[in-house]
Design an enzyme around this catalytic site. Structure first.
Site, short mmCIF file in Angstrom:
data_model
loop_
_atom_site.label_atom_id
_atom_site.label_comp_id
_atom_site.label_asym_id
_atom_site.label_seq_id
_atom_site.Cartn_x
_atom_site.Cartn_y
_atom_site.Cartn_z
N GLU A 223 1.01 -1.13 0.13
CA GLU A 223 -0.13 0.16 -0.05
C GLU A 223 0.94 1.30 0.06
O GLU A 223 1.95 1.20 0.55
CB GLU A 223 -0.78 0.13 1.31
N HIS B 279 -7.84 -3.21 0.01
CA HIS B 279 -6.78 -2.28 0.06
C HIS B 279 -6.04 -2.21 1.37
O HIS B 279 -5.33 -1.39 1.66
CB HIS B 279 -7.27 -0.95 -0.40
#
Length: 337
Positions: free
Chosen positions: A152, A307
């Site tokens: 990320e 995510h």
């Protein structure tokens, strides 16, 4: 394509002495059966079981390998049959026990996963031990370990430059069992854009306090190398490869940030498997929405938060396990740098 008669061994059921025959010996038939999927990696529909052992049996007597293959009888009806293969003899005591336990499920019209599930429960319930309870196995892969990775990074709308890695997770997946054996997970302090944007926090779930005071990318990369060494992944005799959902992580993000910071990129980051490509090879369609489409296509529940780097890694591992269970062999998809 090989053919075998259920009575090929004279009804004695000793596959270690002469090719593949049904287990247990089936009633004599006048017409031969055709075996579909003679070897792993060449034909789908070839399913196997790892070595079966019993504490009371000696290693020489307790080893064996069972396979489940779909066969066609003379009338064209499809069914499943488990076979014992391999050079080692399987204890006649254990063999007779397994035959009695499985009973009518030896020849079942159900699908392979259902058959394996039924067989596993029945055998485990009759005291065959942990190895039997987890007897469903996977086709031999090209790698000992898969290193599942999903970064990320800092982000915003419009996109900020340069992006910086803020979450660095890796799952060590055993290539034989497709189970997670070890986890590396660290958050990374961004330096160019140290303040996370609201968009980034909403997308990734990472808040400012999770990255403040964390190691720099250089320090995290050093710890990755230490973890790789501790896990035996730097041994030249151990084959491992990274797996990502797309090419962005190792083709764009890591080399781009390392170039910006003047850091070297370790060789083990320079080859990987793009799970999207692997999935498209296996399923015949491209997952436009990444993990969401792959989970949907395989009827899997999404794990955790989209995510989140570590949760995305768990989803990747679960998808890989499911594809491997279906007989898929994973291969490198990246081109050499």
């Amino acid at each position: 394509m090989a053919t075998a008669s259920p009575a090929a061994d004279g009804g004695r059921g000793r596959p270690w002495e002469g090719g593949l025959v049904s287990w247990p010996p089936a009633p004599p038939l006048t017409l031969p059966w055709t075996w579909m999927g003679p070897s792993w990696g060449q034909h789908p529909g070839h399913w196997g079981f790892p070595a079966l052992t019993e504490p009371s049996a000696s290693p020489a007597a307790g080893l064996g390998i069972f396979e489940v293959r779909r066969v066609l009888d003379a009338s064209g009806c499809s069914m499943l049959a488990p076979l014992q293969t391999g050079a080692a003899r399987f204890s006649s005591y254990l063999l007779s026990r397994a035959r009695k336990v499985l009973g009518s499920h030896l020849f079942s019209p159900c699908g392979v996963p259902e058959f394996c599930s039924i067989s596993t429960r029945k055998l485990a319930a009759h005291g065959f031990g942990a190895s039997m309870a987890a007897m469903v196995s996977f086709p031999p892969q090209r790698y000992h370990y898969f290193l599942v990775l999903d970064f990320e990074a800092t982000c915003d709308k419009p996109q900020i430059h340069p992006q910086e890695i803020i979450e660095f997770p890796i799952l060590k997946l055993n290539g034989r069992t497709m189970e997670i054996e070890s986890t590396f997970h660290m958050y990374v302090q961004p330096v160019v854009h140290p303040q996370l944007t609201p968009f980034c926090t909403e997308l990734t779930g990472i808040i400012q306090a999770m990255v403040d005071g964390q190691p720099s990318l250089q320090q995290v990369l050093e710890r990755v190398d230490e973890w790789m060494a501790k896990e035996g992944l730097l041994d030249p005799n151990v084959k491992s490869i990274f797996v990502t959902c797309g090419d962005w992580d190792l083709k764009v993000m890591l080399p781009g940030q390392c170039q910006y910071l003047g850091l070297p990129v370790a060789d083990y980051f320079k080859q990987w498997i793009n799970l999207k490509k692997a999935y498209s090879f296996a399923m015949g369609c491209w997952p436009k929405n990444g993990l969401l489409d792959m989970n949907k296509g395989l009827s899997l529940q999404h794990i955790g938060r989209p995510h989140s780097g570590i949760d995305d890694c768990k989803n990747i591992a679960n998808i890989m396990k499911t594809l491997a269970y279906r007989g898929f062999i994973f291969k490198q998809t990246s081109k050499p740098f």
